[in-house]
Scaffold this active site. Sequence first.
Site, short mmCIF file in Angstrom:
data_model
loop_
_atom_site.label_atom_id
_atom_site.label_comp_id
_atom_site.label_asym_id
_atom_site.label_seq_id
_atom_site.Cartn_x
_atom_site.Cartn_y
_atom_site.Cartn_z
N ARG A 26 4.02 10.28 32.30
CA ARG A 26 4.03 9.13 32.94
C ARG A 26 5.55 9.44 34.07
NH1 ARG A 26 4.55 5.07 27.95
NH2 ARG A 26 1.47 5.19 28.10
N SER A 154 0.13 2.27 30.51
CA SER A 154 0.39 1.31 29.57
C SER A 154 1.37 -0.05 30.19
CB SER A 154 1.46 2.04 27.80
OG SER A 154 1.44 0.85 27.46
N ASP A 327 -3.62 -1.37 28.71
CA ASP A 327 -4.58 -0.36 28.91
C ASP A 327 -5.13 -1.56 27.14
OD1 ASP A 327 -1.75 0.16 27.20
OD2 ASP A 327 -2.22 2.09 27.07
N SER A 415 7.25 -1.97 18.61
CA SER A 415 6.56 -1.82 20.07
C SER A 415 5.41 -2.49 19.94
CB SER A 415 6.92 -0.83 20.66
OG SER A 415 6.10 0.32 19.56
C1 G16 Z 1 3.63 4.62 23.74
C2 G16 Z 1 3.23 5.35 21.87
C3 G16 Z 1 4.02 4.20 20.89
C4 G16 Z 1 5.19 3.95 21.09
C5 G16 Z 1 6.20 4.31 21.95
C6 G16 Z 1 7.87 4.10 21.95
O1 G16 Z 1 3.25 3.24 23.42
O2 G16 Z 1 2.04 5.22 21.73
O3 G16 Z 1 3.04 4.59 19.86
O4 G16 Z 1 5.68 3.47 19.99
O5 G16 Z 1 5.61 4.48 22.99
O6 G16 Z 1 7.94 4.27 23.38
P1 G16 Z 1 8.98 4.19 24.09
O7 G16 Z 1 9.43 5.82 23.47
O8 G16 Z 1 9.39 4.04 25.21
O9 G16 Z 1 10.58 4.04 22.76
P2 G16 Z 1 2.99 2.90 24.74
O10 G16 Z 1 2.40 1.66 24.66
O11 G16 Z 1 3.75 2.89 25.46
O12 G16 Z 1 1.34 3.94 24.91
#
Ligand code: G16
Length: 597
Positions: A26, A154, A327, A415
């Site tokens: 990202r 996301s 998404d 999350s």
């Molecule tokens: C992504 C993953 C999730 C995870 C989250 C954690 O979510 O798909 O399984 O819980 O990241 O985010 P961070 O590392 O920022 O705490 P997403 O929806 O951002 O793709």
Amino acid sequence: MDSPLRVLTVPTSPYPDQRPGTNGLRRKVRVFQTRRNYLHNFIQSIFSSIDLRDRQGSTVVVGGDGRFFNQTAIEVVVQMAAANGVSDPVCVNLLNLCVHGATWCVCSHTHTHMYPRPQVGRLIVGHHGLMSTPASSCVIRKSKAIGGIILTASRHPAGPDGDFGMKFNSANGGPANDAVTNKIYQISRTIEEFAICPGLRLDLTTLGKQTFDLENKFKPFTVEIVDSVEPYANLMRNIFDFAALKELLSGENHIKIRLDAMHGVLGPYVKRILCEELGCPANSAINCVPMENFGGQHPDPNLLYAADLIDSMRDGECDFGAAFDGDGDRNIILGRHGVFVTPSDSVAVIADNIFCIPYFQHSGVRGFARSMPTSAALDRVAKATKIELYETPPGWKFFGNLMDAGRLSLCGEESFGTSADHLRERDGLWAVLAWLSILAYRRQSVEDILKDHWLKYGRNYFTRYDYDNIDIDTACEMMEDLELLIADKSFAKQRFAVEDKIYKVEKADNFEYTDPVDSTISRNQGLRIIFSDGSRIIYRLSGTCSDGATVRIYLDSYEKEHIFQDAQVVLAPLATIAVKISQLHLRTGRNGPSVIT
Ligand code: G16
């Protein structure tokens, strides 16, 4: 007849920062736009990372959440997939790999190819470039693809000043595991060239097959444009009792709901399934037109960014509300008057009512799982039902491994992610249909279901404080100092007093996970301080930032008796301790979190 399209091998230079985070790479859009070949390098690294044997006659799925830069990136993915699929007799010799219509083999430029005649590979691409993350997982599994490239950042805002992201999902339909993402990263660090077919122009607006003749290729390259709503809807029909849901949503005593797609990719899925099929009035679904900038909003379904939806429910007109992210894999669940169900409670309630969902009546329940920072509410259901509970690091890939091994049926993360083993991603709409199935069965309000749950199990009060846009060095230094502090023997058994509450440290560590299926060890997954009453403070750096660092503090405290208090009040002493121990405010100059969920 048009002449075959040219395939080029273009020299490039590597970037040192293409390590995928929790869920893909990202970055700010301008990074992809302005750094020469930044996008191309990462795409080539993905293609070059795929195991040779897996590439034979393979299918790859491509889709995105529709954000700004989505279509540009999809065009490049397709051009590069085509070029990586044409190599006979002039092979694209990247890392000694070449690809023959997705039958890829190890070769050099000079040898005679010693392999079976290649089959034609194909790309499956979402109509208009759109495919939600859960639908991508569904389509990868259904089409037996070797994987998929999903273009999304996301829940992060979109637009020229916003974020963009790319991730690779494996053949199981889930985010690639660390071994694969490390391989992609290693390739990206040494990449010298990429292959592309720059003249290939795809029509994303027309459903069906498009074929392209490529230079030096004996079979055409095929791209199929699909409407991913239908296969996804079909999967849902096989999981839930649609007749019961229809009765709940449009029968004589129907309830009123409001779903907010936040101008992300999920709008068409919500419209087709909830409105057209289950009979919800059209005005129950809002912000359902996918937009490149998500309508200028932040498509993050939490208490801050879904505030409009929550406010609109305060008058009590609607019985149920939900919102989704860009998404479509995240969800927030709300009851009448905007009652908020924490994601940690949401998965626990679904677990406790799991047999309201026909899928589980047929398939049984093999295990529950939550990420480490998620509250322990699910553990109590697991204990009562004698179902195995797994505690993993954040990131859906860990759940996918357990599901593939037949050990996990239902899981969730604080999350705002909840899902089951019908696919290998978080699934926002699935979570909504799961809750609606419980409402259809129990004919109670969301609030009453939640209260009954707490009366039965006690309540895990939970909150998360996010400190966004922190200087990376400051954040890392804080985590390093904290780790040293809690590792010190004198920290164990230390007491912290806030007003009349005293917390005694029971255990403190840096969470480490050993995958029960393949014994892979994942270290540095978050600093935990666990107190003698079971309360926890957890510190973690987000793995999904496009810029700077986000420090997350997770607070979890269990009460057996006093279950109807305000969560922020109950957790305030823990928050004070968390800030004090880390000296977060002192180090960052902040005086509070950017977001509380
Ligand atoms: C992504 C993953 C999730 C995870 C989250 C954690 O979510 O798909 O399984 O819980 O990241 O985010 P961070 O590392 O920022 O705490 P997403 O929806 O951002 O793709």
